[in-house]
Design a protein around this motif. Structure first.
Motif, PDB file in Angstrom:
ATOM      1  N   VAL B  95      11.018  50.033 -18.966  1.00 11.84           N
ATOM      2  CA  VAL B  95      10.962  51.070 -18.522  1.00 11.84           C
ATOM      3  C   VAL B  95      10.687  52.334 -18.562  1.00 11.84           C
ATOM      4  CG1 VAL B  95      12.588  49.431 -16.154  1.00 11.84           C
ATOM      5  CG2 VAL B  95      13.496  51.432 -18.236  1.00 11.84           C
ATOM      6  N   ALA B  96      10.384  52.723 -20.079  1.00 11.91           N
ATOM      7  CA  ALA B  96      10.649  53.709 -20.708  1.00 11.91           C
ATOM      8  C   ALA B  96       9.285  53.884 -21.549  1.00 11.91           C
ATOM      9  CB  ALA B  96      10.922  53.924 -22.227  1.00 11.91           C
ATOM     10  N   ALA B  97       8.438  52.572 -21.254  1.00  9.68           N
ATOM     11  CA  ALA B  97       6.966  53.180 -21.762  1.00  9.68           C
ATOM     12  C   ALA B  97       6.074  53.758 -20.880  1.00  9.68           C
ATOM     13  CB  ALA B  97       6.176  51.803 -21.646  1.00  9.68           C
ATOM     14  N   PRO B  98       5.642  53.603 -18.917  1.00  9.11           N
ATOM     15  CA  PRO B  98       5.438  54.588 -18.076  1.00  9.11           C
ATOM     16  C   PRO B  98       5.751  55.993 -19.040  1.00  9.11           C
ATOM     17  CG  PRO B  98       6.224  52.163 -17.147  1.00  9.11           C
ATOM     18  CD  PRO B  98       7.149  52.821 -18.623  1.00  9.11           C
ATOM     19  N   PHE B  99       7.211  55.933 -18.417  1.00  5.97           N
ATOM     20  CA  PHE B  99       7.664  57.220 -18.769  1.00  5.97           C
ATOM     21  C   PHE B  99       7.198  58.154 -20.317  1.00  5.97           C
ATOM     22  CE2 PHE B  99      10.799  60.484 -19.930  1.00  5.97           C
ATOM     23  CZ  PHE B  99      11.014  61.170 -18.781  1.00  5.97           C
ATOM     24  N   GLY B 100       6.900  57.127 -21.240  1.00  8.63           N
ATOM     25  CA  GLY B 100       6.480  57.564 -22.247  1.00  8.63           C
ATOM     26  C   GLY B 100       5.145  58.437 -22.916  1.00  8.63           C
ATOM     27  N   ALA B 101       3.934  57.848 -21.119  1.00 11.39           N
ATOM     28  CA  ALA B 101       2.829  57.336 -21.532  1.00 11.39           C
ATOM     29  C   ALA B 101       2.445  58.909 -20.502  1.00 11.39           C
ATOM     30  CB  ALA B 101       2.575  56.101 -20.630  1.00 11.39           C
ATOM     31  N   SER B 102       3.654  59.103 -19.519  1.00 11.47           N
ATOM     32  CA  SER B 102       3.079  60.245 -18.882  1.00 11.47           C
ATOM     33  C   SER B 102       3.533  61.331 -19.490  1.00 11.47           C
ATOM     34  CB  SER B 102       3.778  60.353 -17.256  1.00 11.47           C
ATOM     35  OG  SER B 102       5.352  59.437 -17.480  1.00 11.47           O
ATOM     36  N   MET B 103       3.917  61.362 -20.001  1.00  9.89           N
ATOM     37  CA  MET B 103       4.654  62.576 -21.325  1.00  9.89           C
ATOM     38  C   MET B 103       3.521  62.949 -22.023  1.00  9.89           C
ATOM     39  SD  MET B 103       7.431  63.871 -20.181  1.00  9.89           S
ATOM     40  CE  MET B 103       7.585  63.984 -17.835  1.00  9.89           C
ATOM     41  N   THR B 104       2.959  61.708 -22.603  1.00  7.42           N
ATOM     42  CA  THR B 104       2.659  62.596 -23.543  1.00  7.42           C
ATOM     43  C   THR B 104       0.765  62.312 -23.186  1.00  7.42           C
ATOM     44  OG1 THR B 104       2.745  60.559 -24.319  1.00  7.42           O
ATOM     45  CG2 THR B 104       0.476  60.926 -25.323  1.00  7.42           C
ATOM     46  N   PHE B 105       0.408  62.548 -21.657  1.00  8.33           N
ATOM     47  CA  PHE B 105      -0.660  63.459 -20.817  1.00  8.33           C
ATOM     48  C   PHE B 105      -0.125  64.390 -20.404  1.00  8.33           C
ATOM     49  CE2 PHE B 105      -2.588  64.068 -16.861  1.00  8.33           C
ATOM     50  CZ  PHE B 105      -4.048  63.717 -16.971  1.00  8.33           C
ATOM     51  N   ALA B 106       1.145  64.248 -20.211  1.00  5.56           N
ATOM     52  CA  ALA B 106       1.575  65.479 -19.793  1.00  5.56           C
ATOM     53  C   ALA B 106       1.637  67.042 -20.886  1.00  5.56           C
ATOM     54  CB  ALA B 106       2.805  65.921 -19.066  1.00  5.56           C
ATOM     55  N   ALA B 107       1.800  66.741 -22.440  1.00  7.35           N
ATOM     56  CA  ALA B 107       1.487  67.297 -23.542  1.00  7.35           C
ATOM     57  C   ALA B 107       0.286  67.819 -23.678  1.00  7.35           C
ATOM     58  CB  ALA B 107       2.300  66.451 -24.591  1.00  7.35           C
ATOM     59  N   LEU B 108      -0.738  66.308 -23.363  1.00  5.86           N
ATOM     60  CA  LEU B 108      -1.639  67.023 -23.816  1.00  5.86           C
ATOM     61  C   LEU B 108      -2.382  67.784 -22.198  1.00  5.86           C
ATOM     62  CD1 LEU B 108      -3.422  63.150 -24.390  1.00  5.86           C
ATOM     63  CD2 LEU B 108      -3.603  64.793 -26.281  1.00  5.86           C
ATOM     64  N   PHE B 109      -2.596  67.629 -21.439  1.00  2.59           N
ATOM     65  CA  PHE B 109      -3.315  68.316 -20.108  1.00  2.59           C
ATOM     66  C   PHE B 109      -2.452  69.445 -20.781  1.00  2.59           C
ATOM     67  CE2 PHE B 109      -3.119  69.702 -16.513  1.00  2.59           C
ATOM     68  CZ  PHE B 109      -4.257  69.733 -15.795  1.00  2.59           C
ATOM     69  N   SER B 110      -1.287  69.625 -20.610  1.00  4.17           N
ATOM     70  CA  SER B 110      -0.581  71.476 -20.558  1.00  4.17           C
ATOM     71  C   SER B 110      -1.381  71.936 -21.680  1.00  4.17           C
ATOM     72  CB  SER B 110       0.995  71.381 -21.027  1.00  4.17           C
ATOM     73  OG  SER B 110       1.272  70.701 -21.816  1.00  4.17           O
ATOM     74  N   GLY B 111      -1.078  70.858 -22.948  1.00  2.40           N
ATOM     75  CA  GLY B 111      -1.841  72.073 -24.573  1.00  2.40           C
ATOM     76  C   GLY B 111      -3.644  72.008 -24.006  1.00  2.40           C
ATOM     77  N   ALA B 112      -4.369  71.186 -22.806  1.00  3.05           N
ATOM     78  CA  ALA B 112      -5.918  71.420 -23.058  1.00  3.05           C
ATOM     79  C   ALA B 112      -5.872  72.792 -21.899  1.00  3.05           C
ATOM     80  CB  ALA B 112      -6.391  70.219 -22.342  1.00  3.05           C
ATOM     81  N   VAL B 113      -4.604  73.524 -21.261  1.00  2.00           N
ATOM     82  CA  VAL B 113      -4.654  74.591 -20.241  1.00  2.00           C
ATOM     83  C   VAL B 113      -4.334  75.324 -21.014  1.00  2.00           C
ATOM     84  CG1 VAL B 113      -3.796  75.183 -18.571  1.00  2.00           C
ATOM     85  CG2 VAL B 113      -4.185  72.715 -18.022  1.00  2.00           C
ATOM     86  N   TRP B 114      -3.684  75.643 -22.259  1.00  2.00           N
ATOM     87  CA  TRP B 114      -3.075  76.497 -22.693  1.00  2.00           C
ATOM     88  C   TRP B 114      -4.133  76.509 -23.993  1.00  2.00           C
ATOM     89  CZ3 TRP B 114       1.988  75.750 -26.346  1.00  2.00           C
ATOM     90  CH2 TRP B 114       2.082  77.542 -26.673  1.00  2.00           C
ATOM     91  N   GLY B 115      -5.409  75.666 -24.078  1.00  2.00           N
ATOM     92  CA  GLY B 115      -6.514  75.746 -25.656  1.00  2.00           C
ATOM     93  C   GLY B 115      -6.968  76.713 -24.442  1.00  2.00           C
ATOM     94  N   ILE B 116      -7.472  76.933 -23.574  1.00  2.00           N
ATOM     95  CA  ILE B 116      -8.489  77.604 -22.853  1.00  2.00           C
ATOM     96  C   ILE B 116      -8.080  79.454 -23.169  1.00  2.00           C
ATOM     97  CG2 ILE B 116      -9.240  78.586 -20.610  1.00  2.00           C
ATOM     98  CD1 ILE B 116     -10.826  76.160 -21.284  1.00  2.00           C
TER      99      ILE B 116
END
Lengths: 231, 250
Positions: B95-116
């Motif tokens: 049950v932790a795996a999908p949560f971790g994957a979505s958090m990784t995506f959230a980190a990458l996405f928020s990082g991309a938005v911050w990068g601009i």
């Protein structure tokens, strides 16, 4: 007892190694296909991008390495699949010789048939990608060392998916992320050599990754095979 | 000691105890995240260089920490499952795996938005960013491997082995900003030295991080409970539980 045990271990290793080599050589298409695949992928890049030699040479390390990596990935299925299907693998796991030793022997044979030829082919393909002949040795060395690491890492994935029907794509999904560090430093070696910079630091890192994989992978692969067999 | 561990490893006992713990954890997560988000987004002072865009940190750092912690948890569960064959560990890892994957995506996405606004680009092939991307692919690989097996037990063990292999990526992510000259900044927080931000900025961040961990605990706990019910639906205690609930409702 211990000397006798060591003696039988060496014999089991040698026997498995020779057996695998012999089987591979007799199935020509099995070990030939990844090599042809390697050459084909390399051919695709100049056709898709540009035949301009000055541009091509900057991409050459990456193209060679990505193509070699995919060829290794493609060959991994042959590592355990047939022995799994005909039950040989089960006998190996049941034998008194530790399974990691036999798995290591299989990996060595696999490297001789699927890793080393890639390195030997690389000068020819490098020529097509306009690589200067001065870096041929380094390219071949990086591929020889790198492909051994790739096979060691990939064997864990191959062992995990041996019981899965149509595990090919799954294998790629699992193994490719783990291949990225090897790719970075492997292609990096060639790029450094192209720029005329000392390659030993990158080669050392590549060697360190090989050593770590050599220490962990036979053991992990044997454990994964046991899992696949105990159901 | 062993008796104690075995008691905890039994799905039934775990379910009983977690019934009481779960609502508290959800409540704690809700409070911490609400306070942290309001404080961070509305009341914390704007950065003198990045202005308001620095507020992305309140999403970015907690999600990135969870992404790594979640993988670490899966690896610990993998050891427990492979060595002691405790099924509960496999359920938690699953049950932790999908949560971790979505958090990784959230980190990458928020990082991309911050990068601009800060770097002028969505993405750079920086060591930290690349190693996080590898982490996301590792999560996908583990999830896909688990579902490739017809038998749940085999899938669980294969996923456990892959999570253990994938752990090598965690120190690479952690030290990527120190080993290589990266665009990504080094850690904002550490246990040994004072934060480099003013108090009004790091306190809400700390709240968000604690809230994120509470949310992590709450999500994993609740999903573990669901998974226990699903796996043990033939067990007598689950049936009794269901009939009890039905009786109460009617």
């Amino acid at each position: 007892m211990s000397s006798e045990g060591g003696h039988s271990w060496a014999r089991a290793f040698r026997y498995t190694f020779v057996r695998d080599l012999r089987l591979r050589i007799r199935h020509g298409s099995e070990w030939g296909s990844p090599l042809i695949f390697f050459a084909l992928i390399v051919t695709l890049f100049p056709l898709a991008t540009t035949p301009d030699r000055t541009v091509l040479v900057t991409f050459a390390p990456g193209i060679l390495w990505v193509a070699a990596l995919l060829a290794v990935l493609l060959s991994l299925d042959a590592l355990f699949r047939e022995d799994h299907d005909d039950g040989t693998l089960e006998q190996m796991l049941l034998s008194p010789v530790p399974a990691w030793l036999l798995v290591l022997a299989k990996m060595c044979a696999h490297w001789v048939m699927a890793g080393l030829p890639l390195a030997l082919m690389s000068p020819m393909l490098g020529l097509m990608l306009a690589l200067p002949s001065s870096v041929f040795w380094v390219t071949a060395l990086s591929l020889a060392l790198g492909s051994a690491t790739l096979i060691l890492i990939g064997a864990i994935g191959a062992a995990l998916t041996v019981g899965v029907r149509r595990g090919g794509l799954l294998l790629a999904l699992m193994v490719l992320p783990l291949y990225i560090p090897v790719l970075i430093f492997g292609a990096g070696v060639v790029r450094l050599a192209l720029d005329g910079i000392d390659v030993t630091p990158y080669l050392a890192i590549l060697g360190a990754m090989f050593a770590a994989a050599l220490a962990l992978s036979p053991w992990a692969s044997a454990a994964a095979l046991r899992l696949a067999h105990s159901g | 000691m062993w008796q104690w561990i075995h008691k905890w490893a039994s799905p039934k006992h775990f379910y009983r105890v977690s019934t009481r713990v779960a609502p508290w954890l959800w409540g704690l997560a809700l409070i911490l995240l609400t306070v942290g988000a309001l404080w961070g987004l509305a009341f914390a002072p704007a950065d003198y260089q990045q202005h308001d865009s620095f507020r992305i940190i309140y999403v970015h750092v907690p999600s990135a920490m969870l992404a790594e912690s979640c993988f670490a948890l899966m690896a610990v569960c993998a050891v427990v499952f492979l060595v002691w064959k405790i099924k509960l560990a496999d359920i938690v890892a699953k049950v932790a795996a999908p949560f971790g994957a979505s958090m990784t995506f959230a980190a990458l996405f928020s990082g991309a938005v911050w990068g601009i606004p800060t770097w002028g680009t969505w993405w750079v092939w920086d060591a930290r960013l690349t190693s996080m991307l590898i982490l996301l692919f590792l999560y996908f690989g583990i999830i896909a491997l688990r579902y490739a097996f017809a038998r749940e037990h085999s899938g669980g063990r294969a996923a456990a082995v892959l999570s253990l292999v994938g752990v090598v990526n965690l120190p690479i992510i952690k030290y990527s900003v120190e080993w290589w000259n990266t665009l990504h900044q080094t850690a904002s927080f550490s246990l040994t030295k004072a934060p480099s931000m003013p108090e009004s900025m790091w306190v809400p961040l700390l709240l968000m991080m604690l809230g994120a961990y509470a949310l992590f605990g709450a999500v994993v706990l609740s999903r573990t409970r669901n998974e226990i019910l699903r796996r043990e639906h033939r067990a007598r205690w689950v049936r009794a539980l269901i009939t009890d609930t039905c009786d109460k409702e009617h």
